[in-house]
Design an enzyme around this catalytic site. Structure first.
Site, mmCIF file in Angstrom:
data_model
loop_
_atom_site.group_PDB
_atom_site.id
_atom_site.type_symbol
_atom_site.label_atom_id
_atom_site.label_comp_id
_atom_site.label_asym_id
_atom_site.label_seq_id
_atom_site.Cartn_x
_atom_site.Cartn_y
_atom_site.Cartn_z
ATOM 1 C CG HIS A 1 0.584 6.496 -0.506
ATOM 2 N ND1 HIS A 1 -0.523 6.990 -1.163
ATOM 3 C CD2 HIS A 1 -0.094 5.775 0.493
ATOM 4 C CE1 HIS A 1 -1.700 6.749 -0.757
ATOM 5 N NE2 HIS A 1 -1.383 6.151 0.349
ATOM 6 C CG HIS B 1 -1.886 1.235 1.360
ATOM 7 N ND1 HIS B 1 -3.064 1.016 0.759
ATOM 8 C CD2 HIS B 1 -1.563 2.438 1.651
ATOM 9 C CE1 HIS B 1 -3.591 2.347 0.988
ATOM 10 N NE2 HIS B 1 -2.783 3.159 1.641
ATOM 11 C CD GLU B 2 1.808 3.710 3.791
ATOM 12 O OE1 GLU B 2 2.039 4.724 2.901
ATOM 13 O OE2 GLU B 2 0.902 3.455 4.498
#
Length: 435
Positions: free
Chosen positions: A229, A225-226
């Site tokens: 980003h 998920h990170e």
């Protein structure tokens, strides 16, 4: 019962006062109510659209959620006899079914995710999917000895796109959350020079005796998920720093990360990033990989309805005047939760902090991102495909990530998909992997 009643007498008047004050301030700016103000610069635009989105998802999940609820009721009947099933039984019996149906020992699974395999695997997925080349930079100053730095290039042209730091392990005095921080945004100056984007990924992984402890599966998903980003920040090529990096529509910001999470549950990815701690040549077996994907969607319809319930409550209190909070939650609860009423004597509205600060009138946004990420993954990258689709990945990078906040988010997704994003994939995927 006592837990469900906590702080009710004290919190509800505070929430009512906050809502009234926010309505009043929004009207000073020309809005009908606070929800219109909060949504004006988001993909959703209006409260009416958000409520329709939530009710459409709720309606499409009703059949599946009803089957899930019937399954839980049958199990309770076998274990407790003819006692009524209440909302307070949900979490307990969901966990019971998961214990009975999924032979997953997450303590054992942790032993298959050493950082030394997970990190290179994630980097490979990002490179193969988005046409990137990622190289570690060693001749650079860092603030702690185990912080690492990487340069990101376009794999075709070799052009430098940006840098990111990884600060992965917890230590005393370190910021305690996992997140991505934009250290420098992309920007184009009037003389033609370009400011290179730089990101920092902060995680909280553990060490034991100086050695990295293998990651729990939830930590693996969070790392994917990170990294979404990180990729979003570096691939955003908007000319103005105001619109580059992570400075995008809040309803859109989580979509790339939610999209990348999907690869965590694909067998080829799990085998790429896994290897038993004592013999890393042994990845997770096929059956465990398939079970993890089924586990992901276990009772997902009922879980989604619970989230929708609170999102609707949040949206309605900020889009109308003089709402009776207790009556609203009592009417919404059975309508959304398939007839299950609020536990008598409790008021869930009194212990719902996201409606107070941080996500007021925008609690729907996480679900919004997940729904549209599911559409992108299913339609463009193919649920179950064995390898990342580079062509579509480059299209996503060029059409969705590169313009950043310089264009309307809905316009970016429509351009990429060839149509407006849909909610169908979200519900169809849950039905596909249901009990």
């Amino acid at each position: 019962m006592a837990y469900g009643k906590r702080c009710g007498d004290a919190n509800i008047p505070v929430l009512q006062k906050l809502v009234q004050s926010r309505h009043r301030l929004a009207r000073l700016l020309g809005y009908a109510h606070f929800a219109d103000y909060a949504l004006d610069h988001r993909m959703s635009k209006t409260s009416t659209r958000v409520i329709r989105f939530l009710e459409d998802i709720s309606s499409s999940l009703t059949d599946l959620a009803s089957r899930e609820l019937s399954f839980l009721k049958d199990l309770k009947r076998k274990e407790e006899g003819e006692l009524p099933f209440g909302v307070e039984d949900l979490l307990y019996y969901i966990k019971r079914v998961e214990e009975l149906q999924f032979d997953l020992d997450f303590g054992d699974i942790r032993q298959y995710f050493p950082v030394s395999l997970v990190l290179p695997g994630i980097l490979k997925i990002c490179q193969d999917l988005f046409g990137l080349k990622i190289e570690e930079v060693t001749e650079i100053d860092v603030w702690y000895y185990d912080v690492r730095a990487f340069a990101v290039f376009d794999s075709g042209s070799g052009k430098l796109l940006g840098y990111f730091y990884l600060d992965m392990f917890s230590r005393e005095g370190k910021f305690s959350q996992s997140c991505v921080v934009a250290l420098q945004n992309n920007a184009l100056f009037s003389n033609g020079a370009c400011q290179i984007p730089v990101a920092l990924l902060i995680a909280q992984f553990a060490k034991d005796g100086g050695e990295a402890v293998p990651l729990g599966f939830s930590e693996v998903v969070n790392l994917f998920h990170e990294f979404g980003h990180v990729v979003q920040h570096i691939c955003n090529r908007a000319s103005f720093a105001r619109f580059s990096g992570l400075r995008v529509d809040p309803d859109f910001r989580e979509i790339p990360s939610q999209l990348l999470e999907n690869w965590c549950y694909e067998s080829f990815t799990l085998k790429l990033i896994s290897g038993y701690r004592q013999d890393i040549t042994k990845p997770l077996v096929d059956e465990v990989c398939k079970t993890l994907k089924r586990w992901r969607y276990s009772f997902s319809a009922l879980k989604s309805l619970q989230e929708i319930l609170y999102c609707l409550f949040d949206q309605k209190i900020y889009s109308d005047d003089d709402v009776d909070f207790h009556q609203l939650i009592r009417s919404l609860h059975p309508r959304v939760m398939l007839g299950l009423p609020v536990v008598e004597g409790t008021n869930p509205a009194s212990c719902f902090p996201r409606a107070v600060i941080g996500s007021e009138a925008t609690c729907y946004s996480r679900l919004w991102s997940e729904v549209y990420a599911a559409d992108i993954f299913a339609s463009q990258f193919g649920d179950g495909h064995e390898h990342p689709n580079l062509y579509n990945g480059l299209q996503f990078r060029d059409k969705v990530l590169a313009p950043g906040g310089g264009k309307e988010a809905m316009e970016l997704l429509t351009s990429f998909l060839g149509r407006e994003p849909s909610t169908e994939a979200y519900t169809e995927t849950r039905s596909k992997y249901s009990l």
